[in-house]
Design an enzyme around this catalytic site. Structure first.
Site, PDB file in Angstrom:
ATOM      1  N   SER A  12       0.849  -1.193   0.000  1.00 55.76           N
ATOM      2  CA  SER A  12       0.000   0.000   0.000  1.00 55.76           C
ATOM      3  C   SER A  12       0.876   1.231   0.000  1.00 55.76           C
ATOM      4  O   SER A  12       1.638   1.465   0.955  1.00 55.76           O
ATOM      5  CB  SER A  12      -0.890   0.026   1.249  1.00 55.76           C
ATOM      6  OG  SER A  12      -1.385   1.347   1.423  1.00 55.76           O
ATOM      7  N   HIS A  37      -1.113  -1.410  -4.332  1.00 55.92           N
ATOM      8  CA  HIS A  37      -2.391  -1.071  -3.691  1.00 55.92           C
ATOM      9  C   HIS A  37      -2.444   0.447  -3.473  1.00 55.92           C
ATOM     10  O   HIS A  37      -1.550   1.022  -2.854  1.00 55.92           O
ATOM     11  CB  HIS A  37      -2.493  -1.800  -2.359  1.00 55.92           C
ATOM     12  CG  HIS A  37      -3.803  -1.642  -1.664  1.00 55.92           C
ATOM     13  ND1 HIS A  37      -4.928  -2.368  -2.001  1.00 55.92           N
ATOM     14  CD2 HIS A  37      -4.182  -0.826  -0.646  1.00 55.92           C
ATOM     15  CE1 HIS A  37      -5.939  -2.023  -1.217  1.00 55.92           C
ATOM     16  NE2 HIS A  37      -5.517  -1.086  -0.379  1.00 55.92           N
ATOM     17  N   ASP A  39      -4.650   3.517  -1.997  1.00 54.75           N
ATOM     18  CA  ASP A  39      -5.733   3.881  -1.086  1.00 54.75           C
ATOM     19  C   ASP A  39      -6.218   5.292  -1.392  1.00 54.75           C
ATOM     20  O   ASP A  39      -5.487   6.263  -1.193  1.00 54.75           O
ATOM     21  CB  ASP A  39      -5.234   3.805   0.359  1.00 54.75           C
ATOM     22  CG  ASP A  39      -5.042   2.359   0.815  1.00 54.75           C
ATOM     23  OD1 ASP A  39      -5.992   1.573   0.691  1.00 54.75           O
ATOM     24  OD2 ASP A  39      -3.933   2.032   1.283  1.00 54.75           O
ATOM     25  N   MET A  41      -8.785   8.175  -0.481  1.00 52.21           N
ATOM     26  CA  MET A  41      -9.619   8.602   0.656  1.00 52.21           C
ATOM     27  C   MET A  41     -10.088  10.035   0.444  1.00 52.21           C
ATOM     28  O   MET A  41      -9.345  10.867  -0.079  1.00 52.21           O
ATOM     29  CB  MET A  41      -8.800   8.531   1.949  1.00 52.21           C
ATOM     30  CG  MET A  41      -8.168   7.168   2.185  1.00 52.21           C
ATOM     31  SD  MET A  41      -7.357   7.098   3.789  1.00 52.21           S
ATOM     32  CE  MET A  41      -6.606   5.463   3.714  1.00 52.21           C
ATOM     33  N   HIS A  70      -8.253   0.940  -4.167  1.00 47.21           N
ATOM     34  CA  HIS A  70      -9.207   0.791  -3.060  1.00 47.21           C
ATOM     35  C   HIS A  70      -9.856   2.157  -2.822  1.00 47.21           C
ATOM     36  O   HIS A  70      -9.214   3.062  -2.294  1.00 47.21           O
ATOM     37  CB  HIS A  70      -8.413   0.307  -1.831  1.00 47.21           C
ATOM     38  CG  HIS A  70      -9.217   0.205  -0.579  1.00 47.21           C
ATOM     39  ND1 HIS A  70      -8.641  -0.060   0.653  1.00 47.21           N
ATOM     40  CD2 HIS A  70     -10.558   0.318  -0.350  1.00 47.21           C
ATOM     41  CE1 HIS A  70      -9.579  -0.097   1.579  1.00 47.21           C
ATOM     42  NE2 HIS A  70     -10.745   0.139   1.008  1.00 47.21           N
ATOM     43  N   MET A  72     -12.124   4.669  -1.060  1.00 48.12           N
ATOM     44  CA  MET A  72     -12.795   4.987   0.213  1.00 48.12           C
ATOM     45  C   MET A  72     -13.384   6.386   0.061  1.00 48.12           C
ATOM     46  O   MET A  72     -12.944   7.342   0.697  1.00 48.12           O
ATOM     47  CB  MET A  72     -11.784   4.908   1.368  1.00 48.12           C
ATOM     48  CG  MET A  72     -11.376   3.473   1.695  1.00 48.12           C
ATOM     49  SD  MET A  72      -9.854   3.342   2.660  1.00 48.12           S
ATOM     50  CE  MET A  72      -8.656   3.365   1.327  1.00 48.12           C
ATOM     51  N   MET A 141     -11.337  -5.917   5.340  1.00 45.73           N
ATOM     52  CA  MET A 141     -10.591  -4.949   6.153  1.00 45.73           C
ATOM     53  C   MET A 141     -10.342  -5.547   7.532  1.00 45.73           C
ATOM     54  O   MET A 141     -11.289  -5.939   8.230  1.00 45.73           O
ATOM     55  CB  MET A 141     -11.385  -3.644   6.313  1.00 45.73           C
ATOM     56  CG  MET A 141     -11.586  -2.839   5.034  1.00 45.73           C
ATOM     57  SD  MET A 141     -10.066  -2.443   4.139  1.00 45.73           S
ATOM     58  CE  MET A 141      -9.165  -1.498   5.365  1.00 45.73           C
ATOM     59  N   GLY A 146      -8.919   4.122   6.790  1.00 43.84           N
ATOM     60  CA  GLY A 146      -8.601   5.537   6.986  1.00 43.84           C
ATOM     61  C   GLY A 146      -7.135   5.791   7.239  1.00 43.84           C
ATOM     62  O   GLY A 146      -6.614   6.832   6.855  1.00 43.84           O
ATOM     63  N   PHE A 147      -6.467   4.843   7.873  1.00 43.51           N
ATOM     64  CA  PHE A 147      -5.076   5.082   8.251  1.00 43.51           C
ATOM     65  C   PHE A 147      -4.248   3.807   8.151  1.00 43.51           C
ATOM     66  O   PHE A 147      -4.779   2.707   8.365  1.00 43.51           O
ATOM     67  CB  PHE A 147      -4.993   5.598   9.701  1.00 43.51           C
ATOM     68  CG  PHE A 147      -5.786   6.853   9.909  1.00 43.51           C
ATOM     69  CD1 PHE A 147      -5.273   8.096   9.553  1.00 43.51           C
ATOM     70  CD2 PHE A 147      -7.078   6.783  10.422  1.00 43.51           C
ATOM     71  CE1 PHE A 147      -6.030   9.249   9.705  1.00 43.51           C
ATOM     72  CE2 PHE A 147      -7.844   7.941  10.580  1.00 43.51           C
ATOM     73  CZ  PHE A 147      -7.314   9.174  10.222  1.00 43.51           C
ATOM     74  N   GLY A 148      -2.967   3.981   7.865  1.00 47.15           N
ATOM     75  CA  GLY A 148      -2.043   2.862   7.943  1.00 47.15           C
ATOM     76  C   GLY A 148      -1.574   2.703   9.386  1.00 47.15           C
ATOM     77  O   GLY A 148      -1.882   3.515  10.262  1.00 47.15           O
ATOM     78  N   GLY A 149      -0.839   1.639   9.614  1.00 46.73           N
ATOM     79  CA  GLY A 149      -0.196   1.463  10.915  1.00 46.73           C
ATOM     80  C   GLY A 149      -1.110   1.081  12.070  1.00 46.73           C
ATOM     81  O   GLY A 149      -0.735   1.229  13.228  1.00 46.73           O
ATOM     82  N   ASP A 183      -6.594  -6.534   4.234  1.00 43.99           N
ATOM     83  CA  ASP A 183      -5.986  -5.196   4.270  1.00 43.99           C
ATOM     84  C   ASP A 183      -6.043  -4.623   5.682  1.00 43.99           C
ATOM     85  O   ASP A 183      -7.125  -4.434   6.227  1.00 43.99           O
ATOM     86  CB  ASP A 183      -6.783  -4.289   3.308  1.00 43.99           C
ATOM     87  CG  ASP A 183      -6.180  -2.892   3.154  1.00 43.99           C
ATOM     88  OD1 ASP A 183      -5.119  -2.608   3.731  1.00 43.99           O
ATOM     89  OD2 ASP A 183      -6.809  -2.084   2.424  1.00 43.99           O
ATOM     90  N   GLY A 184      -4.863  -4.344   6.248  1.00 45.48           N
ATOM     91  CA  GLY A 184      -4.791  -3.647   7.532  1.00 45.48           C
ATOM     92  C   GLY A 184      -4.046  -4.434   8.593  1.00 45.48           C
ATOM     93  O   GLY A 184      -4.439  -5.538   8.964  1.00 45.48           O
ATOM     94  N   GLY A 185      -2.929  -3.862   9.032  1.00 41.97           N
ATOM     95  CA  GLY A 185      -2.171  -4.503  10.108  1.00 41.97           C
ATOM     96  C   GLY A 185      -1.505  -5.803   9.704  1.00 41.97           C
ATOM     97  O   GLY A 185      -1.187  -6.636  10.558  1.00 41.97           O
ATOM     98  N   GLY A 205       1.189  -2.041   4.070  1.00 42.27           N
ATOM     99  CA  GLY A 205       1.799  -0.719   3.941  1.00 42.27           C
ATOM    100  C   GLY A 205       3.045  -0.636   4.794  1.00 42.27           C
ATOM    101  O   GLY A 205       4.174  -0.784   4.314  1.00 42.27           O
TER     102      GLY A 205
HETATM  103  C1  DX5 Z   1      -6.410   1.594   5.432  1.00 37.08           C
HETATM  104  C2  DX5 Z   1      -5.893   1.182   4.088  1.00 37.08           C
HETATM  105  C3  DX5 Z   1      -4.771   0.225   4.122  1.00 37.08           C
HETATM  106  C4  DX5 Z   1      -3.528   0.705   4.817  1.00 37.08           C
HETATM  107  C5  DX5 Z   1      -2.800  -0.484   5.342  1.00 37.08           C
HETATM  108  O1  DX5 Z   1      -7.560   2.331   5.233  1.00 37.08           O
HETATM  109  O2  DX5 Z   1      -6.941   0.593   3.326  1.00 37.08           O
HETATM  110  O3  DX5 Z   1      -4.462  -0.193   2.784  1.00 37.08           O
HETATM  111  O4  DX5 Z   1      -2.682   1.428   3.988  1.00 37.08           O
HETATM  112  O5  DX5 Z   1      -1.716  -0.046   6.073  1.00 37.08           O
HETATM  113  P1  DX5 Z   1      -0.943  -0.979   7.095  1.00 37.08           P
HETATM  114  O6  DX5 Z   1      -0.417  -2.142   6.292  1.00 37.08           O
HETATM  115  O7  DX5 Z   1       0.132  -0.117   7.619  1.00 37.08           O
HETATM  116  O8  DX5 Z   1      -1.935  -1.418   8.133  1.00 37.08           O
HETATM  117 ZN    ZN Z   2      -6.457  -0.303   1.339  1.00 36.32          ZN
END
Ligand code: DX5
Ligand code: ZN
Length: 230
Positions: A12, A37, A39, A41, A70, A72, A141, A146-149, A183-185, A205
Site C-alpha cells: 500500500s 495497492h 488507497d 480517501m 481501493h 474509500m 478490512m 482511513g489510516f495505515g499502521g 488489508d490492515g495490520g 503498507g
Molecule cells: C487503510 C488502508 C490500508 C492501509 C494499510 O484504510 O486501506 O491499505 O494502507 O496499512 P498498514 O499495512 O500499515 O496497516
Molecule cells: Zn487499502
C-alpha cells in the site's frame, strides 16, 4: 500434497514517501511486489484525505504491475470512470459508499476493469452473497479504513474463513475466480493468521515500506515466508 495457492503481495503506497511515489513504486516492483495497492480517501467516507485520479495517472508509467485501487470515497459512482481512465486494473468499493452495489459493480466491469467489494470490520459477509458472480476480488478490512499502521483486528478471521468457503463453493459451482484479499495490520506475525484462514492476497503498507528501499525485498520476502508457515 495440494499446491499452495499463489500469494499476491500488494504494497500500500499509503506508507510510501509521498514526495517520490514514482521511485517508490519502481522500488517495490523490483523488490518482488505483485500488485500496487492505492488507497483513495476523501476525508468524508473515511477521516483522511489522500490522492485522486490525476496522481494515479501520473504513476501509471512507472510500473507494469496491476494497480489495485481501493476507493474509500462516497458517493463512489461519479468517480469510477476517472479511476478507470487513470489506469486502475482492479477497482474495489465499499457497499456503504453508494446506493446500488450491483449497479456499481456493473459499471466497473463495463469499463473493462476487475471489480472488488470491500468489507469493513462491522460489515457482514452477506453483503456479497448475491453479487459473487460479478466480483473478481473481495477485500476484507482487518482495520477500520482511513489510516495505515493500525492493529490487525483478529475477529475478522472468521469472516475470512467464511468467505473462503463461499468462494470455493462458488468456483466449484462453475463461477469465476475471486481473489480473497486482506488489508490492515498485515505483518509477518499476522500474515499466517490471514493466509491460514484462506486469504490469497495481502495488502501491506507499514510492513513493506519500513526501513526504506534497501529493506523492501527483505520485507516482502518475510511476508511470503510467514505465509508459508501457515
Ligand atoms: C487503510 C488502508 C490500508 C492501509 C494499510 O484504510 O486501506 O491499505 O494502507 O496499512 P498498514 O499495512 O500499515 O496497516
Ligand atoms: Zn487499502
Amino acid at each position: 500434497m495440494a499446491d499452495l495457492p499463489v500469494l499476491r503481495i500488494a504494497p500500500s503506497i499509503l506508507a510510501a514517501d509521498f514526495a517520490k511515489l514514482g521511485e517508490e513504486i519502481r522500488a517495490v516492483e523490483e523488490a518482488g511486489a505483485d500488485w500496487i495497492h492505492i488507497d483513495v480517501m476523501d476525508g468524508h467516507f473515511v477521516p483522511n484525505l489522500t490522492i485522486g485520479p490525476a496522481v494515479v495517472k501520473a504513476l501509471r508509467p512507472h510500473t507494469s504491475l496491476p494497480f489495485d485501487v481501493h476507493l474509500m470515497i462516497a458517493p463512489v459512482d461519479p468517480l469510477i470512470e476517472a479511476f478507470a481512465d487513470a489506469g486502475a486494473d482492479t477497482i474495489s468499493v465499499h457497499p456503504e459508499a453508494g446506493p446500488h452495489l450491483h449497479r456499481t459493480l456493473q459499471t466497473i466491469r463495463a469499463l473493462g476493469k476487475r471489480a472488488g467489494v470491500v468489507l469493513n470490520p462491522a460489515t457482514p459477509v452477506d453483503e456479497v452473497d448475491h453479487v459473487l458472480g460479478m466480483v473478481d476480488l473481495i477485500l476484507v478490512m482487518t482495520v477500520n479504513p482511513g489510516f495505515g499502521g493500525q492493529k490487525f483486528i483478529t475477529s475478522q478471521l472468521d469472516k475470512i474463513r467464511t468467505l473462503r468457503q463461499r468462494i470455493d463453493q462458488h468456483i466449484a459451482g462453475g463461477g469465476g475466480p475471486i481473489d480473497l484479499e486482506v488489508d490492515g495490520g498485515v505483518d509477518p506475525t499476522t500474515t499466517p493468521l490471514a493466509t491460514g484462514a484462506g486469504a490469497d492476497a495481502l495488502v501491506a503498507g507499514t510492513a513493506v515500506f519500513r526501513g526504506g528501499p534497501d529493506a523492501y525485498a527483505e520485507n516482502i520476502r518475510a511476508l511470503r515466508s510467514a505465509a508459508e508457515a501457515s
